[in-house]
Design a protein around this motif. Structure first.
Motif, mmCIF file in Angstrom:
data_model
loop_
_atom_site.group_PDB
_atom_site.id
_atom_site.type_symbol
_atom_site.label_atom_id
_atom_site.label_comp_id
_atom_site.label_asym_id
_atom_site.label_seq_id
_atom_site.Cartn_x
_atom_site.Cartn_y
_atom_site.Cartn_z
ATOM 1 N N SER A 142 0.108 19.014 1.555
ATOM 2 C CA SER A 142 1.509 18.623 1.666
ATOM 3 C C SER A 142 2.090 19.222 2.950
ATOM 4 C CB SER A 142 2.292 19.139 0.452
ATOM 5 O OG SER A 142 2.312 20.561 0.425
ATOM 6 N N GLU A 143 3.344 18.901 3.190
ATOM 7 C CA GLU A 143 4.096 19.593 4.241
ATOM 8 C C GLU A 143 5.173 20.384 3.527
ATOM 9 O OE1 GLU A 143 6.952 18.756 8.056
ATOM 10 O OE2 GLU A 143 5.382 17.310 7.620
ATOM 11 N N LEU A 144 5.235 21.668 3.830
ATOM 12 C CA LEU A 144 6.137 22.573 3.139
ATOM 13 C C LEU A 144 6.855 23.421 4.177
ATOM 14 C CD1 LEU A 144 6.968 23.533 0.266
ATOM 15 C CD2 LEU A 144 5.122 25.209 0.419
ATOM 16 N N ASN A 145 8.146 23.229 4.303
ATOM 17 C CA ASN A 145 8.944 23.991 5.271
ATOM 18 C C ASN A 145 8.382 23.903 6.683
ATOM 19 O OD1 ASN A 145 10.651 24.890 3.154
ATOM 20 N ND2 ASN A 145 9.174 26.485 2.644
ATOM 21 N N GLY A 146 7.941 22.714 7.078
ATOM 22 C CA GLY A 146 7.448 22.494 8.434
ATOM 23 C C GLY A 146 6.016 22.937 8.670
ATOM 24 N N HIS A 147 5.326 23.389 7.632
ATOM 25 C CA HIS A 147 3.941 23.847 7.747
ATOM 26 C C HIS A 147 3.098 23.141 6.688
ATOM 27 C CE1 HIS A 147 5.155 27.027 10.508
ATOM 28 N NE2 HIS A 147 6.154 27.281 9.680
ATOM 29 N N LEU A 148 1.787 23.215 6.837
ATOM 30 C CA LEU A 148 0.909 22.637 5.822
ATOM 31 C C LEU A 148 0.999 23.448 4.536
ATOM 32 C CD1 LEU A 148 -2.317 21.684 7.804
ATOM 33 C CD2 LEU A 148 -0.505 20.168 6.988
ATOM 34 N N GLY A 149 1.035 22.714 3.443
ATOM 35 C CA GLY A 149 1.015 23.317 2.124
ATOM 36 C C GLY A 149 -0.085 22.677 1.302
ATOM 37 N N MET A 150 -0.211 23.111 0.078
ATOM 38 C CA MET A 150 -1.188 22.521 -0.830
ATOM 39 C C MET A 150 -0.615 22.481 -2.230
ATOM 40 S SD MET A 150 -4.034 25.600 -0.849
ATOM 41 C CE MET A 150 -4.920 25.253 -2.355
ATOM 42 N N ILE A 151 -0.925 21.379 -2.923
ATOM 43 C CA ILE A 151 -0.513 21.191 -4.301
ATOM 44 C C ILE A 151 -1.789 21.176 -5.130
ATOM 45 C CG2 ILE A 151 0.718 19.707 -5.932
ATOM 46 C CD1 ILE A 151 2.047 18.395 -3.400
ATOM 47 N N HIS A 152 -1.836 22.023 -6.149
ATOM 48 C CA HIS A 152 -3.038 22.074 -6.984
ATOM 49 C C HIS A 152 -2.714 22.690 -8.330
ATOM 50 C CE1 HIS A 152 -4.202 26.437 -5.830
ATOM 51 N NE2 HIS A 152 -3.066 26.185 -5.243
ATOM 52 N N ALA A 206 -2.339 11.382 -10.104
ATOM 53 C CA ALA A 206 -1.479 10.889 -9.018
ATOM 54 C C ALA A 206 -2.054 9.602 -8.437
ATOM 55 C CB ALA A 206 -1.326 11.956 -7.938
ATOM 56 N N GLY A 207 -3.378 9.532 -8.329
ATOM 57 C CA GLY A 207 -4.026 8.317 -7.828
ATOM 58 C C GLY A 207 -3.807 7.128 -8.737
ATOM 59 N N GLU A 208 -3.982 7.319 -10.032
ATOM 60 C CA GLU A 208 -3.761 6.217 -10.978
ATOM 61 C C GLU A 208 -2.297 5.803 -10.999
ATOM 62 O OE1 GLU A 208 -3.655 5.630 -15.718
ATOM 63 O OE2 GLU A 208 -5.649 6.207 -14.963
ATOM 64 N N ASP A 209 -1.398 6.782 -10.951
ATOM 65 C CA ASP A 209 0.037 6.472 -10.954
ATOM 66 C C ASP A 209 0.399 5.499 -9.827
ATOM 67 O OD1 ASP A 209 0.380 8.267 -13.069
ATOM 68 O OD2 ASP A 209 1.211 9.855 -11.790
ATOM 69 N N LEU A 210 -0.276 5.634 -8.685
ATOM 70 C CA LEU A 210 0.021 4.795 -7.518
ATOM 71 C C LEU A 210 -0.904 3.592 -7.400
ATOM 72 C CD1 LEU A 210 0.745 7.576 -4.854
ATOM 73 C CD2 LEU A 210 2.399 6.155 -6.090
ATOM 74 N N GLY A 211 -1.839 3.442 -8.332
ATOM 75 C CA GLY A 211 -2.760 2.309 -8.281
ATOM 76 C C GLY A 211 -3.774 2.391 -7.158
ATOM 77 N N LEU A 212 -4.198 3.607 -6.809
ATOM 78 C CA LEU A 212 -5.139 3.798 -5.706
ATOM 79 C C LEU A 212 -6.564 3.435 -6.114
ATOM 80 C CD1 LEU A 212 -3.831 7.184 -4.273
ATOM 81 C CD2 LEU A 212 -3.231 4.860 -3.567
ATOM 82 N N MET A 234 0.826 -1.197 0.000
ATOM 83 C CA MET A 234 0.000 0.000 0.000
ATOM 84 C C MET A 234 0.872 1.263 0.000
ATOM 85 S SD MET A 234 -3.134 0.082 -0.188
ATOM 86 C CE MET A 234 -4.390 -1.137 -0.210
ATOM 87 N N PRO A 235 0.562 2.213 -0.852
ATOM 88 C CA PRO A 235 1.300 3.476 -0.841
ATOM 89 C C PRO A 235 1.033 4.249 0.457
ATOM 90 C CG PRO A 235 0.046 3.235 -2.875
ATOM 91 C CD PRO A 235 -0.398 2.148 -1.944
ATOM 92 N N THR A 236 1.955 5.125 0.778
ATOM 93 C CA THR A 236 1.814 5.972 1.960
ATOM 94 C C THR A 236 1.307 7.355 1.542
ATOM 95 O OG1 THR A 236 4.053 6.864 1.807
ATOM 96 C CG2 THR A 236 3.763 4.786 3.059
ATOM 97 N N LYS A 237 0.889 8.116 2.545
ATOM 98 C CA LYS A 237 0.478 9.497 2.280
ATOM 99 C C LYS A 237 1.633 10.298 1.698
ATOM 100 C CE LYS A 237 -3.218 9.747 5.685
ATOM 101 N NZ LYS A 237 -3.819 10.536 6.766
ATOM 102 N N LEU A 238 2.836 10.042 2.212
ATOM 103 C CA LEU A 238 4.011 10.749 1.701
ATOM 104 C C LEU A 238 4.259 10.407 0.230
ATOM 105 C CD1 LEU A 238 6.419 12.615 2.089
ATOM 106 C CD2 LEU A 238 7.699 10.655 3.003
ATOM 107 N N GLN A 239 4.090 9.146 -0.152
ATOM 108 C CA GLN A 239 4.249 8.773 -1.561
ATOM 109 C C GLN A 239 3.216 9.470 -2.437
ATOM 110 O OE1 GLN A 239 4.172 4.496 -0.741
ATOM 111 N NE2 GLN A 239 6.123 4.310 -1.821
ATOM 112 N N PHE A 240 1.991 9.608 -1.931
ATOM 113 C CA PHE A 240 0.939 10.308 -2.669
ATOM 114 C C PHE A 240 1.324 11.772 -2.876
ATOM 115 C CE2 PHE A 240 -3.481 12.268 -2.408
ATOM 116 C CZ PHE A 240 -3.813 12.000 -3.728
#
Length: 159
Positions: free
Chosen positions: A118-128, A43-49, A1-7
């Protein structure tokens, strides 16, 4: 199973790709571009989610919306396919958020944008995939974005 970090790391591979309505990039392929939903499903398909119903998450999913959505279809699809969290629950890297978009200040807006936390420089970030910037970006989850969150979701199977 993939991890959240891998996602999160898989989503980061799309950073810099152009934004295109209903774009569904295959990394390394031609016509690489994604929209916000495309980033999530690619990203989901890439990891087979799979979703909470056991269906594979695929690039061909969720292609039934216009360039300026007028309904909350993105939020509804997340409710149907991902695991809903309470708005009071902590937001964690690897979670998915849906966001309210207002095209005009005098309108109520629609929940039609999605991002991966995501985690970005020790804080929550977002990828979009951000249409206003024309590409996939990662930045801090600033208060202006926090105020727009309408849903928080966990992706089934991520550890």
């Amino acid at each position: 199973m993939p991890t959240k970090l891998q996602f999160v790391n898989q989503a980061r591979k799309y950073i810099g790709l152009p934004h295109r309505h209903q774009g569904r990039a295959h990394l390394g392929g031609k016509n690489q571009a994604v929209d916000c939903v495309g980033l999530l499903v690619c990203a989901g398909e890439d990891l087979g989610l799979t979703d909470k119903n056991g269906a594979a998450i695929l690039r061909t999913d969720n292609l039934n919306y216009g360039p300026q959505p007028t309904r909350n279809d993105v939020h509804v699809a997340c409710e149907q396919r991902l695991i809903s969290k309470s708005l009071g629950d902590p937001i964690e890297p690897g979670d998915v958020i849906t966001l309210l978009v207002k095209y005009r200040e005098d309108e109520p807006g629609v929940t039609c944008h999605v991002a991966i936390i995501s985690e970005l420089n020790g804080h929550l970030g977002m990828i979009h995939s951000f249409a206003s910037l024309g590409r996939v970006v990662e930045h801090s989850l600033a208060p202006k974005w926090l105020r727009r969150i309408e849903g928080i979701f966990s992706v089934p199977g991520l550890t």
